[in-house]
Design an enzyme around this catalytic site. Sequence first.
Site, PDB file in Angstrom:
ATOM      1  N   HIS A  72       0.829  -1.207   0.000  1.00 23.29           N
ATOM      2  CA  HIS A  72       0.000   0.000   0.000  1.00 23.29           C
ATOM      3  C   HIS A  72       0.865   1.258   0.000  1.00 23.29           C
ATOM      4  CE1 HIS A  72      -4.320  -1.343   0.997  1.00 23.29           C
ATOM      5  NE2 HIS A  72      -3.649  -2.411   0.590  1.00 23.29           N
ATOM      6  N   SER A  96       5.329   6.959   3.489  1.00 17.58           N
ATOM      7  CA  SER A  96       4.344   8.017   3.724  1.00 17.58           C
ATOM      8  C   SER A  96       3.076   7.454   4.362  1.00 17.58           C
ATOM      9  CB  SER A  96       4.001   8.740   2.413  1.00 17.58           C
ATOM     10  OG  SER A  96       3.583   7.830   1.418  1.00 17.58           O
ATOM     11  N   PRO A 122      -5.466  -1.440  -5.857  1.00 21.10           N
ATOM     12  CA  PRO A 122      -6.375  -2.415  -6.471  1.00 21.10           C
ATOM     13  C   PRO A 122      -7.512  -2.782  -5.525  1.00 21.10           C
ATOM     14  CG  PRO A 122      -4.309  -3.461  -5.817  1.00 21.10           C
ATOM     15  CD  PRO A 122      -4.121  -1.997  -5.634  1.00 21.10           C
ATOM     16  N   THR A 141      -1.513 -15.834  -0.112  1.00 24.04           N
ATOM     17  CA  THR A 141      -1.369 -17.147   0.523  1.00 24.04           C
ATOM     18  C   THR A 141      -1.378 -16.993   2.048  1.00 24.04           C
ATOM     19  OG1 THR A 141      -0.048 -19.175   0.560  1.00 24.04           O
ATOM     20  CG2 THR A 141       1.170 -17.107   0.559  1.00 24.04           C
TER      21      THR A 141
END
Length: 324
Positions: free
Chosen positions: A65, A75, A162, A193
């Site tokens: 992310h 950040s 996403p 996983t």
Amino acid sequence: MEYPTLFTLTILLLSMLITSSSAQLRQDFYKNTCPKVESIVRAAVRVKLDQTFITAPATLRLFAHDCFVQGCDASVLLGSPNAEKDHPDDITLAGDGFDTVIKAKAALDNNPTCRNKVSCADILALATRDVVAMIGGPSYAVELGRLDGRSSTKASVQNKLPHSDFSLDQLNSMFASHGLTQTDMIALSGAHTIGFSHCNEFSKRIFNFRSSNGVDPSLNPTYARNLQQQCPKGVDPTIVVNLDPTTPTTFDNTYYKNLQQGKGLLTSDQILFTDTRSNSTVNLFAANITAFQQAYVTAITKLGRVGVKTGNQGEIRRDCTRVN
């Protein structure tokens, strides 16, 4: 004579920018300033992981992310008002990921040689490698030399991460914007996983899908019934389900074997197998764990080069949660 398209030129320029910044990264960046950086971070990560397994998926997700929004510059760790972590797409980032970096930073600062010498962005990159290796995944050399970003805004996250309902085209487009190929994307998706997802991220697949029984036909029927039991209608929104129902605490290639059996939890997982443009790669990774691990190391290394801050573009934070 054929002229390059605007898309081709954009990707070429992006590639040049990524290469320029990542060229300043090197594995021995702290050789003279903090020679024990890797062992210190690894020891801190080991302690944290022994306290809770959530450390592994939380740290890995935090790294992804961070890199997808403004580049790999830590950040996402900043605690300013309306920061990245306050965006709905980041609000579910588990606190154990943040705590892993903070604990590793404290361990480094306890060493006089290393105090305030290592960026939080590099600590996160190292910790990500370490958690994966500690739960059965591949170990790999981490390129270092990132600086920490000075800004973090909620608005900067919009449309940069996403989503669980993404199609293959949407996934490829988003990853390509960071210089990552479809194979890179499929390899990085293998991080599912481990970890978990909240019920609302897939509830439409088990109750409100456009089919006669309301269930996504790409779901294994038995698996779908199990999910309905774990996430009934009106379930507590804090309830989570393992992304990998088979080996949820081991970083292996079972994720891809699950996809072959219709056991991809999210739409964006299962589409990798149901779409003919990507299922050959899923089949390869399911059959050959070495191929998966090699592709994963290549992809996570490329991800770690995205938007790197160097020179006067950033700083080494004294506190990972705020700018100096």
